[in-house]
Design a protein around this motif. Structure first.
Motif, PDB file in Angstrom:
ATOM      1  N   LEU A 103     -42.064  -6.982  14.978  1.00  0.00           N
ATOM      2  CA  LEU A 103     -41.376  -5.975  14.176  1.00  0.00           C
ATOM      3  C   LEU A 103     -40.259  -6.619  13.350  1.00  0.00           C
ATOM      4  N   VAL A 104     -39.458  -7.479  13.973  1.00  0.00           N
ATOM      5  CA  VAL A 104     -38.357  -8.113  13.244  1.00  0.00           C
ATOM      6  C   VAL A 104     -38.901  -8.998  12.129  1.00  0.00           C
ATOM      7  N   VAL A 134     -43.786   0.781  11.283  1.00  0.00           N
ATOM      8  CA  VAL A 134     -42.374   1.013  11.597  1.00  0.00           C
ATOM      9  C   VAL A 134     -41.487   0.098  10.756  1.00  0.00           C
ATOM     10  N   VAL A 136     -40.012  -6.818   9.253  1.00  0.00           N
ATOM     11  CA  VAL A 136     -38.880  -6.322   8.459  1.00  0.00           C
ATOM     12  C   VAL A 136     -38.328  -7.447   7.588  1.00  0.00           C
ATOM     13  N   ALA A 137     -38.235  -8.659   8.158  1.00  0.00           N
ATOM     14  CA  ALA A 137     -37.713  -9.797   7.399  1.00  0.00           C
ATOM     15  C   ALA A 137     -38.556 -10.038   6.149  1.00  0.00           C
ATOM     16  N   VAL A 154     -37.391  -7.421   3.567  1.00  0.00           N
ATOM     17  CA  VAL A 154     -36.029  -7.345   3.022  1.00  0.00           C
ATOM     18  C   VAL A 154     -35.410  -8.707   2.683  1.00  0.00           C
ATOM     19  N   LEU A 155     -36.094  -9.801   2.967  1.00  0.00           N
ATOM     20  CA  LEU A 155     -35.531 -11.109   2.618  1.00  0.00           C
ATOM     21  C   LEU A 155     -36.336 -11.725   1.484  1.00  0.00           C
ATOM     22  N   LEU A 188     -40.678   1.693   7.543  1.00  0.00           N
ATOM     23  CA  LEU A 188     -39.631   2.721   7.657  1.00  0.00           C
ATOM     24  C   LEU A 188     -38.241   2.076   7.709  1.00  0.00           C
ATOM     25  N   VAL A 189     -38.145   0.979   8.496  1.00  0.00           N
ATOM     26  CA  VAL A 189     -36.848   0.297   8.623  1.00  0.00           C
ATOM     27  C   VAL A 189     -36.426  -0.270   7.268  1.00  0.00           C
ATOM     28  N   ALA A 225     -35.069   2.380   4.954  1.00  0.00           N
ATOM     29  CA  ALA A 225     -33.710   2.782   5.294  1.00  0.00           C
ATOM     30  C   ALA A 225     -32.699   1.730   4.833  1.00  0.00           C
ATOM     31  N   LEU A 226     -33.055   0.451   5.000  1.00  0.00           N
ATOM     32  CA  LEU A 226     -32.129  -0.615   4.607  1.00  0.00           C
ATOM     33  C   LEU A 226     -31.934  -0.625   3.095  1.00  0.00           C
ATOM     34  N   LEU A 240     -29.182  -2.652   0.893  1.00  0.00           N
ATOM     35  CA  LEU A 240     -29.372  -3.996   1.423  1.00  0.00           C
ATOM     36  C   LEU A 240     -30.778  -4.468   1.115  1.00  0.00           C
ATOM     37  N   GLY A 241     -30.962  -5.749   1.181  1.00  0.00           N
ATOM     38  CA  GLY A 241     -32.311  -6.282   1.059  1.00  0.00           C
ATOM     39  C   GLY A 241     -32.488  -7.092  -0.201  1.00  0.00           C
TER      40      GLY A 241
END
Lengths: 265, 188
Positions: free
Chosen positions: B39-40, B167, B43-44, B47-48, B170-171, B174-175, B180-181
């Protein structure tokens, strides 16, 4: 939800293997990996097992701890053995037969070979991290990567990032734990509903984690720049490490043995 | 304020710490304890920047290689990378780089309107690259066919990986709402 306090694999005893330079041991692991994959018979595996045994004896690491790495692989290794040995209507030598299922002789031998190879690989390479502290390894890595700077690979920056990441793992883990507890107190449930619902429950955990992380990164970068961190060439170090004559001797002799074993057996 | 030169490095390092830490915090969901690493990483990727995402995953692998128990099931050491499941870890690295790069490329062509498409394609690329690398090494090290490897090492995890990817979207949404991102610089 628990964060282990003692953390890392390092076994703090004094031994001739512990005092070898980190770079020597990293080189040995690289040669060892090649050697293990070159071997293609049981005599070769036996010779490699002998090498691992000698290294293990010199390292003073308790055998129980050295074998711990295999535990996580038990299931995978059993599957490997079964997949090799059990055949539908085996063609060659059949040892046991139950209906259409049979245990194939050659398959069983192959399976044992692959399982033993993986076990030797895992035990042998884990000696590096069992006998070297993470700080020594980070330092060693920076030195090993330095020639890559000629190819514009940022070795110094990688070492800096590695140090920051190692420092912030416990902090981040505690923060994650705190957020999970806090959201549970606000009524979040991680143990109810189907797969989708349970996974979705992590949105209110991940969002604050990442928001904090972005904020902390800005603070940390600003703090480092205010202290004139610029990294790169000319940076000095407190405890420089050097390879001694003993390091070179061990590296060359052991590499020669491993390569000869790999090529001949 | 001028953009910090150090910020991308520090951010990647902290994300690496988060990936590593998420292996330590296991959450008891059902019979199998679930870790949040995938999951992390997902997300990375969203957003990175591609370089930051790849650097974060690469650092995570280095942390594991130098002996911190940050691989799944408390594994650690170069042995895990060389072992049967190591291909999935290398796959994370290649997948993060490819996924984030493709997301950026799609966003650059259509801006905000293509955001959803970009996210989905990026995560599909991440998962596919991870599986391909994982299968190849698993089959090579354990000496089994690709089909066997798929049945043992991939098939049981497909559904939960897809759930984690959803998921992650979704994260990431929100970020981005919080400003952010990774934002594509507007065309000059």
């Amino acid at each position: 939800m628990r964060v282990p306090v003692a953390f890392g694999q390092y076994v703090p005893v004094s031994s001739p293997v512990h005092t070898l330079d980190a770079k020597t041991k990293m080189g040995l692991v690289a040669v060892f990996t090649v050697g293990v994959f070159l071997v293609d018979g049981f005599w070769g595996l036996l010779a490699i097992a002998g090498c691992v045994g000698v290294a293990l004896a010199f390292s003073m690491v308790p055998v129980r701890i050295a074998l711990r790495g295999i535990r996580a692989l038990t299931l995978l290794l059993s599957f490997t053995l079964v997949a090799h040995a059990v055949r539908w209507n085996p063609a060659t030598v059949t040892l046991v037969r139950i209906g259409p299922l049979g245990i194939d002789g050659q398959g069983l031998v192959d399976g044992i070979f692959f399982v033993v190879r993986v076990i030797l690989l895992v035990v042998g390479t884990s000696l590096l991290t069992l006998t070297t502290t993470p700080v020594q390894l980070t330092d060693g890595l920076e030195r090993v990567m330095r020639p890559l700077e000629a190819l514009r690979f940022p070795a110094g920056e990688v070492a800096m990032m590695l140090t920051i990441a190692l420092r912030f793992i416990p902090t981040t883990a505690q923060e994650a734990e705190k957020i999970i507890v806090a959201q549970t107190a606000r009524g979040a449930r991680f143990d109810e509903g189907g797969l989708i619902r349970r996974t979705r429950a992590f949105v209110p955990v991940m969002v604050p984690l990442f928001v904090n992380l972005f904020r902390r990164a800005e603070d940390l970068a600003l703090a480092m720049e205010s202290r004139c961190y610029r990294g790169g060439p000319g940076r000095t170090r407190l405890n420089p490490s050097h390879m001694t004559v003993r390091d070179w001797l061990v590296l060359l002799c052991a590499s020669a043995v491993l390569i000869v074993v790999g090529l001949l057996l | 304020m001028t953009r910090s030169r150090l910020l991308p490095f520090v951010r990647a390092a902290l994300v690496a710490a988060l990936i590593a830490a998420s292996a330590l915090v296991t959450v008891p969901i059902g019979p199998v304890p679930v870790t949040l690493q995938v999951l992390v990483i997902a997300v990375a990727v969203l957003v990175l920047s591609p370089a930051e995402a790849a650097a974060a995953v690469g650092l995570y692998l280095l942390i594991g290689a130098v002996g911190m128990p940050v691989f799944s099931g408390g594994g650690a050491g170069a042995g895990v990378l060389a072992g049967p499941t190591g291909g999935f870890l290398f796959g994370f690295f290649a997948g993060a780089l490819a996924g984030a790069a493709i997301r950026r490329a799609i966003e650059a062509t259509g801006g905000q309107r293509r955001g959803l498409l970009a996210d989905i394609v990026a995560l599909v690329v991440l998962v596919l690259v991870t599986y391909v690398a994982g299968l190849a090494q698993f089959a090579a090290v354990s000496g089994r066919s690709i089909a066997d490897a798929f049945a043992v090492a991939v098939a049981p995890f497909v559904v939960i990986d897809l759930a984690k990817a959803a998921v992650a979207m979704l994260v990431a949404r929100a970020l981005r709402k919080a400003g952010l991102g990774d934002r594509v610089p507007p065309p000059a």
